[in-house]
Write a protein that holds these residues in place. Structure first.
Motif, short mmCIF file in Angstrom:
data_model
loop_
_atom_site.label_atom_id
_atom_site.label_comp_id
_atom_site.label_asym_id
_atom_site.label_seq_id
_atom_site.Cartn_x
_atom_site.Cartn_y
_atom_site.Cartn_z
N THR A 18 2.21 1.94 -3.50
CA THR A 18 1.28 2.50 -4.48
C THR A 18 0.74 3.85 -4.03
OG1 THR A 18 -0.45 1.19 -3.44
CG2 THR A 18 0.51 0.32 -5.46
N GLN A 28 -1.35 5.21 -1.21
CA GLN A 28 -2.78 5.38 -1.01
C GLN A 28 -3.00 6.49 0.01
OE1 GLN A 28 -5.20 3.72 -2.53
NE2 GLN A 28 -3.98 2.21 -3.61
N PHE A 43 -5.36 7.00 4.19
CA PHE A 43 -5.54 5.81 5.00
C PHE A 43 -4.31 5.57 5.86
CE2 PHE A 43 -8.26 5.09 1.36
CZ PHE A 43 -9.44 4.74 1.97
N LEU A 97 0.82 -1.21 0.00
CA LEU A 97 0.00 0.00 0.00
C LEU A 97 0.86 1.26 0.00
CD1 LEU A 97 -2.87 -1.07 2.41
CD2 LEU A 97 -2.99 -0.77 -0.05
#
Lengths: 133, 176
Positions: free
Chosen positions: B146, B148, B151, B143
């Protein structure tokens, strides 16, 4: 698995479950009732599973009363629990249901049990049990 | 004199209905499943969770020592493969976290989670007989790689459910 890009998205609890996939305004009201019911069950530490295909059923393990843990089957259209399955062992919490919500698979001690929790979808049974006025 | 059974129209009809149900139960065995049970065969410890494939053909049971794959067919269960805990070395585990396993519809891919900082072990199952460790997915690394935004996922988070999307072995959905 494919070499894809992982994606992260916010989700309300159980929003992707079969029982919330049914569309329609009349069902919406029932789904809202179910959400309230689910919140109550989570408060008392119940575990919940949903069948993959059947859109009318929820199965939960109620652990509210010590010594009286049991499984309950909830029917969305009736907005009520339709079946209770007793549990011998109070320590084993592993359970699941099949894609049609007809089979409850649960563990009690050294044994995995496969219990029918719903009438099979049979034309013969439907014909015999239908009301005749 | 031999006693004869009284057959009136009502009992005749009830008998016909009973025969119809009996025929239906005998011919549609996959629908009219009888309750049954099997020993779980985990040598050490209780079964912590069960995972069923999207088509309800395969079942995984996971305990502290191993993961066992089962085939469910026509009211019968067959033990297929046992994946010992030692086969997940890089994965690690976290005490108190409920281990999870899921299997795809074809019974060829299994994903196992035992905590250990949000890491998943992926196994290939060959011919329903043997397993091969394929990959380890570090959810946090994936995560952050990439990017994100919005979050905050940490190693203390716990996965509540892992499932193959639509039962196909290409995508896994994780609920934190």
């Amino acid at each position: 698995m494919a070499d894809g890009v992982p994606a992260l998205s916010p989700a309300t609890r159980y929003q992707d479950k079969s029982v919330f996939m049914v569309q329609g305004t009349s069902v919406k009201r029932l789904q809202e009732q179910l959400r309230v019911q689910i919140d109550k069950e989570i408060d008392i530490k119940s575990s919940i599973v949903f069948p993959d295909k059947e859109t009318n059923t929820m199965v939960l393990l109620n652990k509210e009363t010590p010594g009286d843990h049991h499984f309950l089957v909830y029917d969305l259209l009736r907005s009520d629990y339709t079946r209770k399955v007793g549990k011998k062992s109070q320590n084993d919490n592993a359970f699941t249901t099949d894609q049609n919500g007809t089979l409850l698979i649960h563990v009690e001690g050294d044994t995995i049990y496969f219990d029918m929790i719903k009438m099979p979808n049979s034309a013969v049974l439907t014909d015999i049990l239908k009301p005749r006025y | 004199m031999k006693e004869q059974r009284l057959v009136n129209l009502k009992s005749k009809k009830q008998l016909a209905v009973s025969e119809e149900i009996l025929t239906s139960v005998q011919t549609e065995r996959e629908k009219f499943i009888q309750n049954y049970s099997i020993p779980h065969k985990h040598s050490n410890g209780e079964v912590k969770s069960l995972g069923i494939s999207g088509n309800s053909e395969y079942l995984t049971s996971i305990a502290a020592d191993e993961t066992i794959l089962w085939l469910i067919k026509n009211g019968m269960v067959q033990m297929l493969v046992t994946i010992p805990r030692e086969e997940e070395p890089g994965n690690g585990m976290t005490a108190g976290v409920r281990p999870l396993a899921c299997i795809d519809n074809s019974g060829t891919k299994v994903v196992i989670f035992r905590g250990g900082g949000l890491k998943l072990s992926v196994f290939d199952i060959r011919d329903r007989k043997a397993f091969e460790r394929k990959d380890t997915i570090d959810v946090i690394k994936e995560l952050s790689a990439t990017g994100q935004p919005g979050f905050l996922v940490s190693k203390d988070d716990v996965i509540h459910e892992i499932r193959f999307l639509s039962g196909e072995s290409e995508n896994v959905r994780i609920h934190l």
